[in-house]
Design an enzyme around this catalytic site. Structure first.
Site, PDB file in Angstrom:
ATOM      1  N   GLU A 231     -16.538 -11.692  -0.343  1.00 18.54           N
ATOM      2  CA  GLU A 231     -17.707 -10.972  -0.863  1.00 18.54           C
ATOM      3  C   GLU A 231     -18.939 -11.878  -0.927  1.00 18.54           C
ATOM      4  O   GLU A 231     -19.985 -11.490  -1.421  1.00 18.54           O
ATOM      5  CB  GLU A 231     -17.387 -10.424  -2.259  1.00 18.54           C
ATOM      6  CG  GLU A 231     -16.661  -9.085  -2.241  1.00 18.54           C
ATOM      7  CD  GLU A 231     -15.342  -9.098  -1.493  1.00 18.54           C
ATOM      8  OE1 GLU A 231     -14.476  -9.932  -1.836  1.00 18.54           O
ATOM      9  OE2 GLU A 231     -15.176  -8.303  -0.555  1.00 18.54           O
ATOM     10  N   ASN A 315     -11.400  -8.768   4.247  1.00 18.94           N
ATOM     11  CA  ASN A 315     -12.448  -7.910   4.814  1.00 18.94           C
ATOM     12  C   ASN A 315     -13.525  -8.721   5.527  1.00 18.94           C
ATOM     13  O   ASN A 315     -13.780  -9.860   5.190  1.00 18.94           O
ATOM     14  CB  ASN A 315     -13.092  -7.091   3.698  1.00 18.94           C
ATOM     15  CG  ASN A 315     -13.772  -7.975   2.663  1.00 18.94           C
ATOM     16  OD1 ASN A 315     -13.114  -8.600   1.853  1.00 18.94           O
ATOM     17  ND2 ASN A 315     -15.090  -8.040   2.701  1.00 18.94           N
ATOM     18  N   ASP A 357     -13.936  -2.439   2.687  1.00 19.25           N
ATOM     19  CA  ASP A 357     -13.333  -3.576   1.978  1.00 19.25           C
ATOM     20  C   ASP A 357     -11.813  -3.440   1.921  1.00 19.25           C
ATOM     21  O   ASP A 357     -11.194  -3.806   0.932  1.00 19.25           O
ATOM     22  CB  ASP A 357     -13.929  -3.719   0.561  1.00 19.25           C
ATOM     23  CG  ASP A 357     -13.402  -4.941  -0.168  1.00 19.25           C
ATOM     24  OD1 ASP A 357     -13.233  -5.992   0.469  1.00 19.25           O
ATOM     25  OD2 ASP A 357     -13.159  -4.869  -1.395  1.00 19.25           O
TER      26      ASP A 357
END
Ligand SMILES: O=C(O)c1cc(C(=O)O)c2c(n1)C(=O)C(=O)c1cc(C(=O)O)[nH]c1-2
Length: 630
Positions: A231, A315, A357
């Site tokens: 992230e 991801n 994600d």
């Protein structure tokens, strides 16, 4: 207890593909499960005599032998096959109702407690969330007093770049040492007897947004680890370190040129879309692969017969898919590699050009099935996309992919091409608000590991029932800051329950029973030859169910919600115990562990909205519970 024979000849049921392109005839070949060759429970020599267990001697054995000993628990997933199945039967479906607390231990920390405790000889080892203490508890003494505490003193700044609370999933044991990761990107080796640090290797950089939360796996003389930070626009990798010295022996990136990904002449992916030179560069816009994610923060497994290491990749970044056209290799997939060199043998991508994600890091459970009359070495992967995948683990071929959750984002997996078939209207993007995206970002199942019983043939899945609305934004990369490009708001899926604990028949590709839970199930599962399955809930119940029927046999209310991984072992006194950490947190529990404002729907990357009731049910605080029969 002998395992029931399964008739593989008479009309075995079909393991259906979602698209129905192919029906597979599948039967479990129970005896072939690597960790379960010996079907009888192995009591330690001490049981009969009551003398001190000889387990400390056993602790010197190679870990591949040690994992066969059900009296101990030497790696988070129990064994290289990741089954979380114990052959112990003293606690069983008949008597589990009498389970009582034997002793407890407060860690003193309040963030999410995700680790599996380890048991080696007469000692239990527990890794705490940040600041990642390693605590040794003496099982040979009443109340399991502390032997020592190792304090690695990670940089406090690491907490600011952890996406999903300050968690740690546990240690791995081998050759008299414990290996684990600190949030600030160090792998450490600690002497199991003395608690002294033997080596400490720095592997990543918090200034780029890298952290480490995963539990390592030891294969022979190597400890395999990986990074977090998908992230934050980090570049994902897995690395192998020498168990003796901590030297980095290989590092395999999840994006970039083949030379960095350790793709060479022996790379033979099953599907065409994964063949070609430097796809880790070409399947991205220019330079984007350098900040493209594909972190390795989940589970590793190892098959000694094929000598292959398996792990999934996280991801791609940023979440806004319009900023990264292409398949974004090698994110959201699974690698098979040679553990000695790291060289890739095959890869399969669960979700090319991931839109939601849906990290591919969930566990790969190793077992053997008979498919269309042919014995196949398979791996089972309950995926974040909502399918239970069965892959041929020698080749990476998808044998089946059957939905176990409510899915609006894809129509299935095309077994001819191996491709996930997306529902185009659910694609998020700039200036769009897409609603009813199911499964939501944490997937139909997050990192919380399933257990597999070769005795019941069932896979026990800690499941989520979450959907989300998403609004695309433009993400700008600034090192060490969130790199998302999405506003998300999650909520419980159909039925209104946030989670479900599912027993999945791998043979038939269908749900056998399930228990709806108010909140997502973020604990691990444990199943035993006593036909009991254990898991914990975020509102603080530790439960034992009948492994065949799902009937609730026992439950106990612990102090804080459970996101830890239950284990079982036989203590030096010859008694079987079950242990679990309570201490709510992680991504799902960040609202409580991080004291977030429930009115902020986008807090915790949108998860807080689905969890706004949680603060009414539980408070934070880490406590280890150990249970036994009276
Ligand atoms: O992409 C990443 O690097 C990364 C790391 C982590 C982590 O290390 O905890 C999580 C996730 N992603 C993630 O997607 C996720 O759902 C998640 C849940 C949790 C948790 O501990 O509850 N961690 C993480």
């Amino acid at each position: 207890m002998p395992l029931p024979a399964q008739d593989t000849s008479s009309s075995p049921p079909a393991l259906n593909s979602v698209l129905g392109t192919r029906a597979l005839l599948v039967a479990l070949v129970l005896a072939l499960l690597p960790a379960c060759k010996d079907k009888s429970p192995k009591p330690p020599a001490s049981t009969a005599s009551g003398a001190k267990s000889p387990q400390l001697d056993k602790a010197q054995f190679d870990v591949s032998q040690l994992q066969e000993d059900d009296t101990q628990w030497v790696m988070a997933a129990k064994n290289h096959a990741n089954t979380r199945f114990s052959r112990l039967t003293d606690i069983n479906a008949t008597n589990v109702k009498d389970l009582k607390v034997a002793w407890t231990y407060s860690t003193g920390f309040v963030r999410g407690h995700e680790a599996a405790p380890l048991v080696v000889g007469d000692t239990m080892y527990v890794v705490t969330p940040f600041p990642n203490h390693l605590v040794a508890l003496d099982l040979s003494k009443e109340g399991a007093p502390m032997k020592w505490v190792y304090e690695p003193q990670p940089s406090p700044a690491a907490q600011g770049v952890a996406c999903c609370d300050h968690v740690n999933r546990g240690a791995a044991y081998a050759d008299g040492r414990l290996f684990y990761n600190t949030l600030d990107n160090h792998t450490v080796a600690v002497d199991a007897q003395t608690g002294k640090e033997l080596w400490k290797t720095k592997l990543g950089d918090i200034n780029k947004g890298e952290t480490m939360t995963m539990a390592p796996l030891v294969v022979r003389d190597k400890v395999i680890v990986g990074n977090s930070g998908g992230e934050f626009g980090v570049r994902g990798w897995a690395a192998a370190l020498s168990t003796k010295t901590g030297a980095v022996l290989w590092r395999a990136y999840s994006t970039g040129p083949d030379s960095d990904v350790l793709i060479g002449p022996n790379f033979k992916p099953f599907y065409e879309q994964d063949r070609g030179k430097d796809l880790g560069v070409k399947s991205w816009p220019p330079e984007q692969w350098k900040i493209g994610g594909g972190t390795v923060w989940g589970w590793l497994s190892y098959d000694p017969e094929l000598d292959l290491l398996y792990y999934g990749t996280g991801n791609p970044g940023p979440w806004n898919p319009e900023q990264r056209p292409g398949d974004n290799k090698w994110t959201c997939g699974i690698f098979a590699r040679k553990p000695d060199t790291g060289e890739a043998v095959w890869f399969y991508q669960w979700s090319p050009h991931d839109l939601f994600d849906h990290d591919g890091i969930n566990e790969a459970i190793i077992t053997n099935l008979t498919v269309n009359g042919q014995p196949r070495k398979v791996l089972i992967h309950p995926g974040r996309t909502g399918y239970v995948y069965v892959l041929d683990r020698a080749t990476g071929e998808v044998l089946s992919a059957v939905p176990f959750a409510h899915i609006t984002t894809s129509k299935g997996v095309d077994l001819k091409t191996g491709k996930l078939v997306p529902v185009l209207e659910k694609s998020p993007g700039l200036g769009k608000t897409v609603r009813d995206i199911c499964p939501a970002a944490p997937g139909a199942k997050d990192w919380s590991p399933a257990a597999f019983s070769p005795q019941t043939g069932l896979l026990y899945i800690p499941g989520n029932n979450l959907c989300q609305d998403e609004q695309g934004l433009e993400a700008n990369y600034i090192a060490g800051t969130p790199y998302l490009g999405a506003n998300v708001r999650m909520y419980p899926g159909p039925g209104g329950n946030g989670g479900e604990f599912i027993a999945w028949d791998v043979l038939n590709g269908k749900k056998v029973w399930s228990i709806p839970e108010l909140f997502p199930v973020f604990s691990g599962a444990l199943v035993t030859a006593g036909d009991v399955v254990f898991y914990g809930t975020m509102d603080g119940w530790f439960k034992a169910l009948h492994a065949r029927t799902g009937q609730e046999l026992w439950k106990f209310k612990v102090g804080s919600g459970i996101i830890g991984q239950p284990i079982t072992f036989r203590g030096p006194d010859g008694t079987q115990y079950v242990s679990v950490l309570s201490g709510v947190g992680g991504w799902a529990g960040a609202i409580v562990a991080g004291q977030l404002d429930p009115r902020d729907q986008s807090a915790a990357l949108g998860f807080a909205n689905a969890m706004k009731e949680l603060p009414k049910y539980t408070t934070r605080g880490g406590m280890l519970y150990t249970f036994r029969l009276p």
